[in-house]
Design an enzyme around this catalytic site. Structure first.
Site, mmCIF file in Angstrom:
data_model
loop_
_atom_site.group_PDB
_atom_site.id
_atom_site.type_symbol
_atom_site.label_atom_id
_atom_site.label_comp_id
_atom_site.label_asym_id
_atom_site.label_seq_id
_atom_site.Cartn_x
_atom_site.Cartn_y
_atom_site.Cartn_z
ATOM 1 N N SER A 1 80.994 54.618 38.650
ATOM 2 C CA SER A 1 79.953 53.948 39.435
ATOM 3 C C SER A 1 79.666 54.760 40.686
ATOM 4 O O SER A 1 80.521 54.907 41.564
ATOM 5 C CB SER A 1 80.399 52.543 39.820
ATOM 6 O OG SER A 1 79.518 52.047 40.805
ATOM 7 N N MET B 1 81.391 40.797 34.888
ATOM 8 C CA MET B 1 81.771 41.180 36.246
ATOM 9 C C MET B 1 83.220 40.749 36.476
ATOM 10 O O MET B 1 83.557 39.571 36.355
ATOM 11 C CB MET B 1 80.862 40.504 37.277
ATOM 12 C CG MET B 1 79.421 40.988 37.289
ATOM 13 S SD MET B 1 79.238 42.779 37.438
ATOM 14 C CE MET B 1 80.082 43.105 38.991
ATOM 15 N N ASP C 1 74.360 51.082 40.610
ATOM 16 C CA ASP C 1 74.303 49.705 41.127
ATOM 17 C C ASP C 1 73.130 49.528 42.065
ATOM 18 O O ASP C 1 73.113 50.092 43.167
ATOM 19 C CB ASP C 1 75.605 49.400 41.876
ATOM 20 C CG ASP C 1 76.779 49.269 40.929
ATOM 21 O OD1 ASP C 1 76.692 48.461 39.986
ATOM 22 O OD2 ASP C 1 77.784 49.977 41.124
ATOM 23 N N MET D 1 71.204 46.975 44.413
ATOM 24 C CA MET D 1 71.438 45.691 45.106
ATOM 25 C C MET D 1 70.305 45.420 46.089
ATOM 26 O O MET D 1 69.870 46.344 46.781
ATOM 27 C CB MET D 1 72.751 45.762 45.878
ATOM 28 C CG MET D 1 73.947 46.111 45.021
ATOM 29 S SD MET D 1 75.418 46.204 46.036
ATOM 30 C CE MET D 1 76.643 46.620 44.798
ATOM 31 N N HIS E 1 77.067 54.933 36.000
ATOM 32 C CA HIS E 1 76.707 53.547 36.321
ATOM 33 C C HIS E 1 76.037 53.506 37.702
ATOM 34 O O HIS E 1 76.574 54.014 38.689
ATOM 35 C CB HIS E 1 77.987 52.703 36.316
ATOM 36 C CG HIS E 1 77.780 51.245 36.516
ATOM 37 N ND1 HIS E 1 77.469 50.376 35.485
ATOM 38 C CD2 HIS E 1 77.861 50.481 37.632
ATOM 39 C CE1 HIS E 1 77.366 49.148 35.962
ATOM 40 N NE2 HIS E 1 77.587 49.176 37.269
ATOM 41 N N MET F 1 71.304 44.183 40.375
ATOM 42 C CA MET F 1 71.755 42.985 41.091
ATOM 43 C C MET F 1 70.629 42.580 42.032
ATOM 44 O O MET F 1 70.749 42.636 43.263
ATOM 45 C CB MET F 1 73.051 43.302 41.852
ATOM 46 C CG MET F 1 74.246 43.402 40.921
ATOM 47 S SD MET F 1 75.626 44.295 41.654
ATOM 48 C CE MET F 1 75.144 45.958 41.236
ATOM 49 N N ASP G 1 83.086 45.530 34.688
ATOM 50 C CA ASP G 1 82.628 46.135 35.937
ATOM 51 C C ASP G 1 83.320 45.510 37.150
ATOM 52 O O ASP G 1 83.084 44.341 37.466
ATOM 53 C CB ASP G 1 81.100 45.971 36.041
ATOM 54 C CG ASP G 1 80.518 46.744 37.202
ATOM 55 O OD1 ASP G 1 81.238 47.566 37.799
ATOM 56 O OD2 ASP G 1 79.332 46.521 37.506
ATOM 57 N N HIS H 1 72.470 48.895 36.639
ATOM 58 C CA HIS H 1 72.937 47.511 36.812
ATOM 59 C C HIS H 1 72.129 46.875 37.939
ATOM 60 O O HIS H 1 72.316 47.203 39.113
ATOM 61 C CB HIS H 1 74.446 47.558 37.146
ATOM 62 C CG HIS H 1 75.060 46.240 37.429
ATOM 63 N ND1 HIS H 1 76.309 46.100 37.998
ATOM 64 C CD2 HIS H 1 74.619 44.971 37.213
ATOM 65 C CE1 HIS H 1 76.603 44.812 38.140
ATOM 66 N NE2 HIS H 1 75.586 44.106 37.680
HETATM 67 C C1 DX5 Z 1 79.924 45.696 42.152
HETATM 68 C C2 DX5 Z 1 79.334 46.807 41.315
HETATM 69 C C3 DX5 Z 1 80.364 47.664 40.645
HETATM 70 C C4 DX5 Z 1 81.197 48.479 41.603
HETATM 71 C C5 DX5 Z 1 82.451 48.953 40.933
HETATM 72 O O1 DX5 Z 1 78.910 44.885 42.601
HETATM 73 O O2 DX5 Z 1 78.513 46.254 40.294
HETATM 74 O O3 DX5 Z 1 79.746 48.515 39.680
HETATM 75 O O4 DX5 Z 1 80.467 49.588 42.078
HETATM 76 O O5 DX5 Z 1 83.250 49.569 41.882
HETATM 77 P P1 DX5 Z 1 84.840 49.479 41.847
HETATM 78 O O6 DX5 Z 1 85.293 50.150 40.597
HETATM 79 O O7 DX5 Z 1 85.241 50.205 43.096
HETATM 80 O O8 DX5 Z 1 85.234 48.021 41.862
HETATM 81 ZN ZN ZN Z 2 77.901 47.570 38.604
#
Ligand code: DX5
Ligand code: ZN
Length: 221
Positions: A7, A136, A34, A36, A32, A67, A174, A65
């Site tokens: 990620s 999650m 993220d 947000m 991956h 969010m 994740d 991903h």
């Molecule tokens: C959390 C993200 C994850 C996160 C994972 O909201 O969706 O993908 O980046 O990071 P680690 O492995 O550090 O928990």
């Molecule tokens: Zn994620």
């Protein structure tokens, strides 16, 4: 084949190109990403201009991903920016069936993410449309959080549901994935293992990715 997906959220954004190139050279299969919005989750990460650079330099499958609320507004844009997998949250989609269909119509793999409190049973009528379900294993919004142990149980339940409904859905985990839990998670049925901090905050990320890959279990549960 089971998949390691570093990620990028945990990467050093001051040297983003080198971090992406490190992943390119590694045994990782996917990258991956993220996204947000500060509304669905209490944090804002990165958006379109950064994705443009990632698309330019990455040679891996881009696993996006989302969010964000109303993700259907941006599906075209994420596809244009190179997303191969687009995952939306169950909790953000009033018309999840339609949204999954839209992702597939764009030629991307469609994923559904479930927050830790959302049971896998809500998926029974849409699982046939999901190429991937992302469980999650932390509350979304931040990297570096502690893995929630209940995820093993959810993974097994989901694996059972996939077998019973005879769908081709991959299970992604994740949050908080590391060398201590990856074997048990893959044994429980996980196919795609996301790891942020465990990879990028290490002194030797290439070896860590290799270590995670070696610890994946291919036995049936
Ligand atoms: C959390 C993200 C994850 C996160 C994972 O909201 O969706 O993908 O980046 O990071 P680690 O492995 O550090 O928990
Ligand atoms: Zn994620």
């Amino acid at each position: 084949m089971k998949i390691i997906a570093p990620s990028l959220l945990a990467a050093d954004f001051g040297k983003l190109k080198q971090e992406i190139e490190m992943v390119n050279q590694s045994q990782a299969d996917w990258l991956h990403l993220d996204i947000m919005d500060g509304v669905f989750v209490p944090n804002i990460s990165f958006g379109m201009p950064v994705l443009e650079m990632i698309q330019k330099y990455s040679t891996k499958i881009l696993d996006v991903h989302l969010m964000i609320v109303q993700p259907e507004r941006y599906l075209n844009e994420f596809q244009r920016l190179g997303a191969n997998v687009i995952t939306v949250h169950y909790e953000t989609c009033t018309h999840l069936h339609r949204t999954l269909q839209q992702i597939k119509d764009l030629g991307c793999k469609a994923g559904i993410a479930l927050n830790p409190h959302t049971p896998v049973s809500v998926l029974s009528d849409v699982l046939y449309l999901a190429d991937l379900v992302c469980l999650m294993s932390v509350n979304p919004g931040f990297g570096g959080q502690k893995f929630i142990e209940n995820t093993y149980k959810k993974t097994k339940e989901l694996k059972k549901m996939i077998t019973e409904l005879k769908t081709n859905t991959q299970i992604e985990i994740d949050g908080g994935v590391n060398a201590d839990n990856i074997s048990l998670l893959s044994e429980a049925g996980a196919d795609v293992l996301v790891a942020g901090n465990f990879v990028f905050k290490s002194e030797t990320p290439l070896q860590v990715i290799q270590e995670l890959k070696n610890k994946i279990c291919y036995c049936n549960f």
